[in-house]
Each structure stands twice: as structure tokens, then as C-alpha cells.
Design an enzyme around this catalytic site. Structure first.
Site, mmCIF file in Angstrom:
data_model
loop_
_atom_site.group_PDB
_atom_site.id
_atom_site.type_symbol
_atom_site.label_atom_id
_atom_site.label_comp_id
_atom_site.label_asym_id
_atom_site.label_seq_id
_atom_site.Cartn_x
_atom_site.Cartn_y
_atom_site.Cartn_z
ATOM 1 N N ILE A 32 0.388 -1.465 1.414
ATOM 2 C CA ILE A 32 0.065 -0.735 0.179
ATOM 3 C C ILE A 32 1.344 -0.145 -0.429
ATOM 4 O O ILE A 32 1.554 -0.193 -1.641
ATOM 5 C CB ILE A 32 -0.996 0.362 0.453
ATOM 6 C CG1 ILE A 32 -2.341 -0.314 0.785
ATOM 7 C CG2 ILE A 32 -1.151 1.296 -0.745
ATOM 8 C CD1 ILE A 32 -3.439 0.620 1.228
ATOM 9 N N GLY B 103 -4.921 4.304 -9.371
ATOM 10 C CA GLY B 103 -5.245 3.347 -8.310
ATOM 11 C C GLY B 103 -3.989 2.865 -7.639
ATOM 12 O O GLY B 103 -2.941 2.782 -8.258
ATOM 13 N N CYS B 104 -4.132 2.533 -6.350
ATOM 14 C CA CYS B 104 -2.957 2.267 -5.528
ATOM 15 C C CYS B 104 -2.668 0.788 -5.327
ATOM 16 O O CYS B 104 -1.633 0.441 -4.773
ATOM 17 C CB CYS B 104 -3.122 2.910 -4.157
ATOM 18 S SG CYS B 104 -2.981 4.694 -4.230
ATOM 19 N N ILE B 105 -3.585 -0.083 -5.693
ATOM 20 C CA ILE B 105 -3.381 -1.503 -5.343
ATOM 21 C C ILE B 105 -2.872 -2.282 -6.554
ATOM 22 O O ILE B 105 -3.447 -2.248 -7.604
ATOM 23 C CB ILE B 105 -4.693 -2.140 -4.826
ATOM 24 C CG1 ILE B 105 -5.265 -1.329 -3.683
ATOM 25 C CG2 ILE B 105 -4.441 -3.578 -4.406
ATOM 26 C CD1 ILE B 105 -4.362 -1.191 -2.475
#
Lengths: 162, 105
Positions: A32, B103-105
Site C-alpha cells: 500500500i 482513499g489509499c489504493i
């Protein structure tokens, strides 16, 4: 310096992330972070070492599991966590939750991170120790490199060990 | 917050240079921002991404993640990074005049 006279910290422009664990919870954070770095326009490299090699092992990449033993934050007593099928069950539940959050499975994630232009490398000492070759890895892995090569690659950036 | 003049119009930007009000955005401003960011010509593929991002933002309240862009915009993740080398999520959203996607993706 900003208008209040504070020196504003310099932006991070490059990261090299080491993934050393082969459990689901040991692999995802590094992935991530690498993916997020590329999305922000930073240069990023991933270096897989020891059991972290499972994350790029073609035959194992789709079978990564959560550790249910020796992990107090799972809130499962060790003896129960050690029962057959517990790790598979916990992994299944976690994968379902992550799918809902739009987090891709590790195989797809590695493919996507490769497409972002992030470098991916396997650690030579670990590869030799586990008697692996480049043919055992997914095609996104560019090379098997030594620790010295890694430091050369990481030059001028931040190093993150996970 | 600051203001900037783009395509002859004064617009409000946040500290990172993203539009405060996506409705102030015009295509001429996108061209100006892209040029300033090193993209000489906005190609059809660039416009596909920018328009898709704006559509997603107005429908869902936040811009799409790179993964979603790659899956649904018709432009692959690999191409997204070629089109917007400074990071598609950030660079494309700014040029599209929408806030930075959450959001992280």
C-alpha cells in the site's frame, strides 16, 4: 520557508520499501505504501527479503495467509488460533473485508504496482537460502539483487523496513 | 487558500493547488495547468481520464482511485502513469479541477 517564518519540511520524493514477512498482514502495508508513493508521483522501489519473497513467488502469491498465532491483536487465544483451518478462516474474512474496501488481492496488487513503474527486486541472500531462481517469481520482479545493489538503488531516498 | 488567474479568470485554489470549487474549472484552464506541469498537449486519452474523473467526482463526491481509473476509465494503469507522470491520482485530479481523491489504493 513559509510566511510565518517556519521552514517547511522538504517533500519526500523517493522511497525504498523492504518487505520481510510472508503473512498477509506483513505484506499489505508495504504494498500500500509503495502504490501510494507512485500515485503521489514519488519514485518507489520494493525489495523482498526472507519470507517476504512469498509475496512475489508465482505459486504462493495467491495463498498468502493471516497469522492467527502469536498475534495478540487478532484477539484469538493462541490455542484456538492454532486449530486447523483458523488461519484460512481469518484470511477468508479479511480478504472479504478488503475486497469491500476495494483493496485488490496480493496477486493483482503486485501486477498493478508493477504497472505504476515501481521497481521490484528480490534479495539475493534469501533467494539463495530458499534455493529459488528468477523463474520462481512473478514477471514484475526485475532482478535478484544484493544488499549493496539495494543501497545503490535506494540512494537519495527514504528506506522503510516492514 | 490562494487565488490564481487561469484562462483570464480568477479561481480559488487550496494550498496544494487543487480547485476549491470544481465548478470554476474550464477546459482552457486544464490546458494551462497541464502545460505548467510539463504536459505539452492534452491528448484524447488525457481528456478521457480528466472527464471520467470529473464525472466520478460529481456522482460520488470524491475522485476515483488509480485502481478504479485503470479498471473503468478505459485507460490502463500503465498508460495512466505515462499520461500523468507526476502521479495520476494527484496530477490528473488537479488538472481536472477536482479535490485530491480520498482513499489509499
Amino acid at each position: 520557508m513559509d510566511d510565518t517564518g517556519k521552514i517547511s519540511p522538504e517533500k519526500i520524493t523517493k522511497v525504498s520499501i523492504i518487505i520481510s514477512k510472508g503473512s498477509l498482514e506483513g505484506i499489505y502495508p508495504g504494498l500500500i505504501m509503495a502504490n501510494g508513493a507512485r500515485a503521489e508521483g514519488m519514485e518507489a522501489n520494493l525489495f523482498f527479503t526472507f519470507f517476504g519473497l512469498d509475496a512475489i513467488h508465482a505459486k504462493r502469491i495467491d495463498h498468502i495467509k493471516v497469522a492467527t498465532v502469536g498475534n495478540p491483536a487478532m484477539h484469538i487465544p493462541t490455542l484456538i488460533g492454532s486449530l486447523p483451518g483458523m488461519s484460512a478462516l481469518a484470511t477468508h474474512m479479511m480478504n472479504k473485508t478488503m475486497d469491500k474496501l476495494d483493496i485488490p488481492p496480493i496477486g493483482e496488487f503486485i501486477e498493478m504496482i508493477g504497472d505504476t513503474g515501481c521497481g521490484m527486486y528480490a534479495c539475493k541472500a534469501s533467494v539463495d537460502m530458499f534455493k529459488l531462481t528468477k523463474a520462481d517469481f512473478v514477471p514484475q520482479v526485475q532482478d535478484i539483487i544484493t544488499v549493496g545493489d539495494f543501497y545503490d538503488l535506494a540512494a537519495g531516498g527514504q528506506i522503510i523496513f516492514t | 487558500m490562494s487565488t490564481a488567474t487561469m484562462a483570464g479568470v480568477e479561481v480559488r485554489l487550496n494550498d496544494e493547488g487543487f480547485f476549491e470549487d470544481p465548478n470554476q474549472w474550464t477546459e482552457a484552464m486544464a490546458v494551462e495547468m497541464a502545460t505548467a506541469d510539463g504536459i505539452d498537449t492534452l491528448t484524447d486519452q488525457h481528456w478521457t481520464v480528466l472527464k471520467f474523473m470529473r464525472k466520478e467526482f460529481f456522482e460520488k463526491g470524491t475522485g476515483p482511485t488509480v485502481r478504479l481509473l485503470g479498471k473503468t476509465s478505459g485507460v490502463s494503469v500503465k498508460d495512466l502513469y505515462l499520461l500523468f507522470p507526476k502521479g495520476p491520482a494527484k496530477m490528473a485530479a488537479r488538472i481536472a479541477g477536482i479535490p485530491k481523491p480520498k482513499g489509499c489504493i
